[in-house]
Motif scaffolding. Structure first.
Motif, PDB file in Angstrom:
ATOM      1  N   PRO A 281       0.843  -1.195   0.000  1.00 16.97           N
ATOM      2  CA  PRO A 281       0.000   0.000   0.000  1.00 16.97           C
ATOM      3  C   PRO A 281       0.885   1.254   0.000  1.00 16.97           C
ATOM      4  CG  PRO A 281      -0.699  -1.545   1.700  1.00 16.97           C
ATOM      5  CD  PRO A 281       0.619  -2.034   1.185  1.00 16.97           C
ATOM      6  N   GLU A 282       0.380   2.338  -0.579  1.00 19.52           N
ATOM      7  CA  GLU A 282       1.167   3.564  -0.668  1.00 19.52           C
ATOM      8  C   GLU A 282       1.634   4.048   0.704  1.00 19.52           C
ATOM      9  OE1 GLU A 282      -0.207   6.756  -3.186  1.00 19.52           O
ATOM     10  OE2 GLU A 282      -1.474   5.378  -4.308  1.00 19.52           O
ATOM     11  N   GLU A 283       0.760   3.940   1.711  1.00 20.03           N
ATOM     12  CA  GLU A 283       1.142   4.427   3.024  1.00 20.03           C
ATOM     13  C   GLU A 283       2.270   3.602   3.626  1.00 20.03           C
ATOM     14  OE1 GLU A 283      -2.693   1.933   3.530  1.00 20.03           O
ATOM     15  OE2 GLU A 283      -1.845   3.406   2.104  1.00 20.03           O
ATOM     16  N   ALA A 284       2.333   2.309   3.281  1.00 17.95           N
ATOM     17  CA  ALA A 284       3.426   1.465   3.770  1.00 17.95           C
ATOM     18  C   ALA A 284       4.746   1.877   3.123  1.00 17.95           C
ATOM     19  CB  ALA A 284       3.127  -0.005   3.486  1.00 17.95           C
ATOM     20  N   VAL A 285       4.703   2.162   1.819  1.00 19.19           N
ATOM     21  CA  VAL A 285       5.918   2.619   1.130  1.00 19.19           C
ATOM     22  C   VAL A 285       6.389   3.943   1.720  1.00 19.19           C
ATOM     23  CG1 VAL A 285       6.922   3.281  -1.084  1.00 19.19           C
ATOM     24  CG2 VAL A 285       5.227   1.434  -0.996  1.00 19.19           C
ATOM     25  N   ALA A 286       5.446   4.852   1.963  1.00 17.66           N
ATOM     26  CA  ALA A 286       5.808   6.157   2.520  1.00 17.66           C
ATOM     27  C   ALA A 286       6.443   6.010   3.896  1.00 17.66           C
ATOM     28  CB  ALA A 286       4.568   7.046   2.584  1.00 17.66           C
TER      29      ALA A 286
ATOM     30  N   TYR B  34       5.249   5.685  -5.180  1.00 13.81           N
ATOM     31  CA  TYR B  34       4.717   5.028  -3.985  1.00 13.81           C
ATOM     32  C   TYR B  34       3.665   3.976  -4.360  1.00 13.81           C
ATOM     33  CZ  TYR B  34       7.204   8.511  -1.266  1.00 13.81           C
ATOM     34  OH  TYR B  34       8.198   9.279  -0.712  1.00 13.81           O
ATOM     35  N   THR B  35       3.487   3.756  -5.658  1.00 14.67           N
ATOM     36  CA  THR B  35       2.552   2.737  -6.129  1.00 14.67           C
ATOM     37  C   THR B  35       3.327   1.661  -6.896  1.00 14.67           C
ATOM     38  OG1 THR B  35       2.106   3.916  -8.211  1.00 14.67           O
ATOM     39  CG2 THR B  35       0.677   4.406  -6.338  1.00 14.67           C
ATOM     40  N   GLY B  36       2.826   0.438  -6.834  1.00 19.88           N
ATOM     41  CA  GLY B  36       3.439  -0.656  -7.575  1.00 19.88           C
ATOM     42  C   GLY B  36       4.750  -1.139  -7.019  1.00 19.88           C
ATOM     43  N   ILE B  37       5.061  -0.809  -5.764  1.00 20.94           N
ATOM     44  CA  ILE B  37       6.338  -1.197  -5.153  1.00 20.94           C
ATOM     45  C   ILE B  37       6.149  -2.500  -4.378  1.00 20.94           C
ATOM     46  CG2 ILE B  37       8.174  -0.536  -3.572  1.00 20.94           C
ATOM     47  CD1 ILE B  37       7.934   1.189  -6.133  1.00 20.94           C
ATOM     48  N   ALA B  38       7.010  -3.470  -4.663  1.00 21.49           N
ATOM     49  CA  ALA B  38       6.917  -4.769  -3.981  1.00 21.49           C
ATOM     50  C   ALA B  38       8.014  -4.977  -2.952  1.00 21.49           C
ATOM     51  CB  ALA B  38       6.971  -5.902  -5.003  1.00 21.49           C
ATOM     52  N   LYS B  39       9.142  -4.307  -3.132  1.00 22.79           N
ATOM     53  CA  LYS B  39      10.289  -4.583  -2.262  1.00 22.79           C
ATOM     54  C   LYS B  39      11.213  -3.381  -2.231  1.00 22.79           C
ATOM     55  CE  LYS B  39      14.462  -7.289  -2.423  1.00 22.79           C
ATOM     56  NZ  LYS B  39      15.207  -8.224  -3.245  1.00 22.79           N
ATOM     57  N   SER B  40      11.950  -3.257  -1.146  1.00 27.95           N
ATOM     58  CA  SER B  40      13.030  -2.274  -1.085  1.00 27.95           C
ATOM     59  C   SER B  40      14.300  -2.959  -0.625  1.00 27.95           C
ATOM     60  CB  SER B  40      12.688  -1.121  -0.144  1.00 27.95           C
ATOM     61  OG  SER B  40      12.729  -1.554   1.208  1.00 27.95           O
ATOM     62  N   VAL B  41      15.419  -2.360  -0.992  1.00 30.68           N
ATOM     63  CA  VAL B  41      16.733  -2.787  -0.512  1.00 30.68           C
ATOM     64  C   VAL B  41      17.381  -1.574   0.132  1.00 30.68           C
ATOM     65  CG1 VAL B  41      19.003  -3.690  -1.149  1.00 30.68           C
ATOM     66  CG2 VAL B  41      16.952  -4.496  -2.355  1.00 30.68           C
TER      67      VAL B  41
END
Length: 285
Positions: free
Chosen positions: A84-89, A161-168
């Motif tokens: 969700p966008e808020e999780a990415v933020a 902030y949309t379509g993001i599945a993972k960060s490093v």
């Protein structure tokens, strides 16, 4: 020939080594197994856009990418487990407040912070001497000109902030992993990094419950294949759930002891015919 099996192969440390070369036996194993009627899928922490053409050109039936964030059957995207966008933020806000470099993985795009390209460039420069010692009988999966990672991470633009599945996240600070885990692990799946040269405090973050293993189970359901018929082969922390859900979980000879402890068996190392030996042992070739 044995009944149809499906194999899931990690990329880094399983198909290619740290010098980004591949053993000819690995290519032969994948192509022969498919010719024998078995299915072979990639299962990688890389985003789809980070899977080099020379890897895809070996020929696979599909791919799981971004550590379980996405799955393709052939060229069709069939699973997308994005945040969700808020999780990415929230995640990005913590990285920026902490001063950590990071990049976000969407299906077809990477969103790096400004310092990421410099980190990769520094590593590649420092690694030239070791690369000069790489076996010359093996084929590199890069094109020999500008490294694909430098191209990908040069494009610093506004984050999505949309379509993001993972960060490093990337840090030399040894407390970085602990700090990220403490701050985010209530909602996210945080693991130690599978890119060791990018900093001993680095790591990878997906939504809670999103990993290679759970996405493999979703994909197998779509394919109508029982998990008992699946073989998973990997070497890193993000492969553990894959090894656990597949009927046979195989650690590479170069895998960490932690990963080996979760495997049913251990094959030889990445440049010592590890994939070929595993496929031969289980009748795929």
């Amino acid at each position: 020939m044995t009944a149809q099996r499906i194999a899931f192969l990690d990329v880094d440390g399983t198909i290619i080594d740290a010098g980004e070369v591949i053993a000819p036996s690995t290519i032969e194993a994948v192509q022969t197994a498919r010719a024998n009627g078995h299915l072979v899928y990639l299962s990688t922490g890389r985003a789809s856009v980070e899977i080099y053409p020379k890897i895809r050109d070996i020929g696979f039936d599909g791919a799981i990418s971004a550590g379980g964030g996405f799955a393709e059957i052939g060229d069709d995207l069939v699973i997308a487990r994005t945040m969700p966008e808020e999780a990415v933020a929230r995640m990005v806000g913590f990285y920026e407040e902490s001063g950590y470099d990071f990049y976000l993985q969407a299906f077809a795009e990477l969103y790096p912070s400004p310092g990421v390209r410099g980190r990769f460039a520094s590593y590649l420069q420092d690694d030239q001497e070791r690369r000069g010692e790489t076996r010359t009988d093996l084929d590199s999966v890069t094109d020999g000109r500008e490294h694909p990672a430098l191209k990908a991470f040069a494009n610093v633009r506004p984050l999505s902030y949309t379509g993001i599945a993972k960060s490093v996240f990337l840090a030399g600070d040894l407390t970085a992993y602990d700090r990220v885990s403490e701050a985010l692990s209530d909602d996210f799946h945080v693991i130690t990094g599978t890119i060791p040269h990018m900093g001993r405090g680095s790591g990878e973050v997906t939504l809670g419950g999103v990993n290679k293993g759970t996405t493999i189970l979703q994909l197998l359901d779509l394919l109508g294949i029982d998990a008992a018929s699946a073989i998973g082969i990997g070497d890193s922390t993000n492969d553990i759930e894959m090894l656990q859900v597949c009927g046979v979980g195989i650690a590479m000879g170069n895998a960490t002891d932690v990963v080996k402890a979760h495997a049913d068996e251990v094959t030889t190392a990445v440049l010592d015919d590890g994939v070929w030996n595993a496929f031969h042992r289980h009748g795929l070739i």
